[in-house]
Design a protein around this motif. Structure first.
Motif, short mmCIF file in Angstrom:
data_model
loop_
_atom_site.label_atom_id
_atom_site.label_comp_id
_atom_site.label_asym_id
_atom_site.label_seq_id
_atom_site.Cartn_x
_atom_site.Cartn_y
_atom_site.Cartn_z
N GLY A 1 0.60 -1.16 0.66
CA GLY A 1 -0.10 0.02 -0.20
C GLY A 1 1.18 1.01 0.18
O GLY A 1 2.22 1.82 1.14
N ARG B 1 -1.83 7.86 1.33
CA ARG B 1 -1.40 8.78 2.47
C ARG B 1 -0.50 8.35 3.16
O ARG B 1 0.73 8.79 3.44
CB ARG B 1 -1.79 9.38 2.56
N CYS C 1 4.92 -2.03 -2.78
CA CYS C 1 3.75 -2.53 -3.52
C CYS C 1 2.43 -1.52 -3.57
O CYS C 1 2.40 -1.55 -2.56
CB CYS C 1 4.08 -4.37 -4.08
N LEU D 1 -0.70 -1.41 4.41
CA LEU D 1 -0.57 0.29 4.99
C LEU D 1 -2.54 0.46 3.61
O LEU D 1 -2.10 1.19 2.95
CB LEU D 1 0.28 1.06 4.55
N HIS E 1 -7.81 -4.58 5.28
CA HIS E 1 -5.99 -5.27 6.16
C HIS E 1 -6.28 -6.93 6.60
O HIS E 1 -5.29 -7.21 6.39
CB HIS E 1 -6.06 -4.61 7.64
N GLU F 1 -1.19 -1.40 10.12
CA GLU F 1 -1.78 -0.08 10.48
C GLU F 1 -3.02 -0.02 11.62
O GLU F 1 -3.71 -1.06 11.14
CB GLU F 1 -2.05 1.07 9.15
N PRO G 1 -7.13 0.85 12.27
CA PRO G 1 -7.74 0.04 13.29
C PRO G 1 -7.00 -1.39 12.68
O PRO G 1 -7.13 -1.63 11.03
CB PRO G 1 -9.33 0.70 13.52
N TRP H 1 -13.56 4.39 -0.69
CA TRP H 1 -13.47 3.57 0.39
C TRP H 1 -13.36 4.54 1.89
O TRP H 1 -14.27 3.82 2.69
CB TRP H 1 -12.34 2.87 0.85
N1 LIG Z 1 -1.69 5.48 12.44
C1 LIG Z 1 -1.98 6.88 11.70
O1 LIG Z 1 -1.83 7.73 11.84
C2 LIG Z 1 -2.49 6.53 10.38
C3 LIG Z 1 -2.96 7.40 9.55
C4 LIG Z 1 -3.58 7.24 8.10
C5 LIG Z 1 -3.82 6.18 8.12
N2 LIG Z 1 -3.64 4.47 8.30
C6 LIG Z 1 -4.14 3.74 8.61
O2 LIG Z 1 -3.37 3.32 7.44
C7 LIG Z 1 -4.34 3.06 6.30
C8 LIG Z 1 -4.26 3.80 5.30
O3 LIG Z 1 -5.04 5.02 5.09
P1 LIG Z 1 -4.50 6.24 3.08
O4 LIG Z 1 -4.61 7.07 4.47
O5 LIG Z 1 -2.88 6.10 3.67
O6 LIG Z 1 -4.99 5.22 2.18
P2 LIG Z 1 -4.68 5.21 1.00
O7 LIG Z 1 -6.00 5.19 -0.05
O8 LIG Z 1 -4.07 6.57 0.92
O9 LIG Z 1 -3.51 4.39 0.57
C9 LIG Z 1 -4.19 2.93 0.52
C10 LIG Z 1 -3.29 2.73 -0.24
O10 LIG Z 1 -2.99 0.44 -0.72
C11 LIG Z 1 -3.47 0.28 -1.84
N3 LIG Z 1 -4.00 -1.11 -2.12
C12 LIG Z 1 -4.81 -1.45 -1.63
N4 LIG Z 1 -5.60 -2.68 -2.30
C13 LIG Z 1 -3.96 -3.13 -2.19
C14 LIG Z 1 -3.30 -4.44 -2.63
N5 LIG Z 1 -3.95 -5.65 -2.20
N6 LIG Z 1 -2.01 -4.89 -2.64
C15 LIG Z 1 -1.28 -3.69 -2.46
N7 LIG Z 1 -1.50 -2.20 -2.38
C16 LIG Z 1 -3.27 -2.27 -2.16
C17 LIG Z 1 -3.78 1.53 -2.80
O11 LIG Z 1 -3.71 1.56 -3.80
C18 LIG Z 1 -4.30 2.64 -2.14
O12 LIG Z 1 -2.68 3.38 -3.08
C19 LIG Z 1 -6.04 3.14 6.74
O13 LIG Z 1 -5.93 1.92 7.54
C20 LIG Z 1 -5.26 4.26 7.33
O14 LIG Z 1 -6.91 3.81 8.40
C21 LIG Z 1 -2.78 5.74 10.11
#
Ligand SMILES: NC(=O)c1ccc[n+]([C@@H]2O[C@H](COP(=O)([O-])OP(=O)(O)OC[C@H]3O[C@@H](n4cnc5c(N)ncnc54)[C@H](O)[C@@H]3O)[C@@H](O)[C@H]2O)c1
Length: 352
Positions: A8, A11, A34, A71, A77, A94, A96, A166
């Motif tokens: 992932g 962000r 990836c 991620l 997840h 990450e 939850p 999502w």
């Molecule tokens: N700890 C923190 O403070 C914090 C902050 C932000 C986000 N998060 C968590 O991180 C996770 C991701 O959030 P985000 O904002 O980065 O989301 P995002 O949508 O920006 O990124 C997720 C990425 O995963 C990719 N993806 C989806 N399925 C996949 C797979 N099977 N194989 C490879 N890649 C795949 C998507 O294409 C996307 O680029 C969420 O669970 C969110 O709750 C945690």
């Protein structure tokens, strides 16, 4: 040197890839990345000169990986962790960790079966003021606990929700409780102890999403203390607060700021030598609401793996938050007070 691969590249992957790719974590390095959207993986791969893949299985088969970090969107997840467990490598996921208790249990079982250690990211537990609060609690400085409160008053405009399909959906994310406030719910339970029951209300005040952007809940802890949860992403015009207050018969502490990063109140009946300088010495200014915790979190994981030490937030500890979040949603949906250590009967979170 532990080789870490990211699954992932959205962000939050920016934060992870910078820490690992710019050698900010002693004993660990970025090994591969990836994303199913290959362009996103290639961009990060190019920035840090590591191989990039469009498929996690291909990456795991070709690369030498010690730890793989999930991620991806919250609703996948479980599927991703269960698939990755077969490679027998340690897994970080990450928050939850999952959206349903069943999924959390399946993740724990898959990791146990394949002898992978499962680490759930709760980086706020490593914030400097939060560590200080926890030490005071462990030293018994509060005496009997009376009241615990967490507040999340953050701003998420519609553009935030609209950037990926999502976000804010029941099947993949949930609302402010399961996403943004999951850190604060974890802190509340970690500090105040196991929860007996919850009663909650929620609304979708400003965002156009399926789930809630604003919620309140009252909490009854097993030790007799009470708690309040207040969480919203509909604060305007800017992020105001991410805080926890712990009140006991012998002292009160409030850790506030926007990201549980500043000690606002630190008073105890039995004063100790360094109490006066705590406000200044243990407050930090993070660059954003994610805080500094990811760095301390990775350092903790490396130490656990290298020294074989205890994992502060393993699958069972992460599962507690999922149980609490599910119970709060069940209370919102049924209008009833819900006892914890339960099997959900009704809760839209995680259901398509
Ligand atoms: N700890 C923190 O403070 C914090 C902050 C932000 C986000 N998060 C968590 O991180 C996770 C991701 O959030 P985000 O904002 O980065 O989301 P995002 O949508 O920006 O990124 C997720 C990425 O995963 C990719 N993806 C989806 N399925 C996949 C797979 N099977 N194989 C490879 N890649 C795949 C998507 O294409 C996307 O680029 C969420 O669970 C969110 O709750 C945690």
């Amino acid at each position: 040197m532990l080789n870490i691969a990211l699954v992932g590249c959205g962000r939050i992957a920016k934060r992870h890839s910078e820490l690992l790719g710019l050698n900010q974590i002693k004993g660990a390095r970025l090994a591969a990345v990836c994303d199913t959207i290959q362009e996103k993986a290639f961009n990060i791969g190019k920035n840090f000169n590591v191989p990039a893949y469009g498929d996690m299985d291909e990456m795991m088969k070709k690369e030498k990986v010690d730890i793989v970090v999930v991620l991806t969107p919250s609703g996948v997840h479980a599927k991703n962790v269960i698939n990755l467990a077969k490679y027998g490598k340690d897994i970080i996921v990450e928050k939850p960790m999952a959206l349903t208790i069943d999924n959390a249990d399946s993740m724990i079982a898959a990791c146990d079966k394949n002898k992978c250690r499962l680490f759930i990211i709760k980086q706020n537990r490593f914030n400097v003021p939060v560590v200080k609060l926890r030490k005071a609690l462990e030293a018994g400085r509060f005496g009997k606990l009376v009241l615990g409160t967490v507040r999340v008053r953050w701003t998420r405009h519609q553009a935030y929700y609209d950037q990926d399909n999502w976000r804010g959906t029941w099947a993949m994310d949930g609302g402010v409780l399961s996403n943004q406030a999951s850190h604060h719910l974890d802190l509340l339970e970690w500090m105040m102890g196991d929860i007996e029951s919850v009663f909650a209300k929620a609304t979708t005040a400003l965002a156009e999403i399926e789930a809630e952007d604003t919620a309140v809940a009252t909490v009854k802890f097993k030790n007799g203390a009470l708690g309040i949860i207040e969480a919203t992403t509909a604060t305007r015009p800017t992020d105001l607060e991410g805080s926890i207050s712990v009140l006991g018969e012998q002292g009160s502490v409030v850790v506030g700021g926007v990201a549980v990063n500043k000690i606002k109140t630190w008073i105890f009946e039995n004063e100790e030598q360094d109490d006066e300088e705590v406000l200044e010495k243990y407050s930090v200014n993070p660059p954003n609401v994610y805080g500094f915790g990811h760095q301390a979190y990775y350092e903790h994981v490396v130490k656990c793996i290298v020294d074989g030490g205890p994992n502060l937030v393993d699958g069972l500890e992460g599962r507690k938050s999922i149980e609490l979040i599910s119970a709060i949603y069940e209370s919102i949906e049924t209008g009833k007070e819900i006892a914890l250590r339960f099997l959900p009967k009704k809760c839209k979170l995680g259901q398509a």
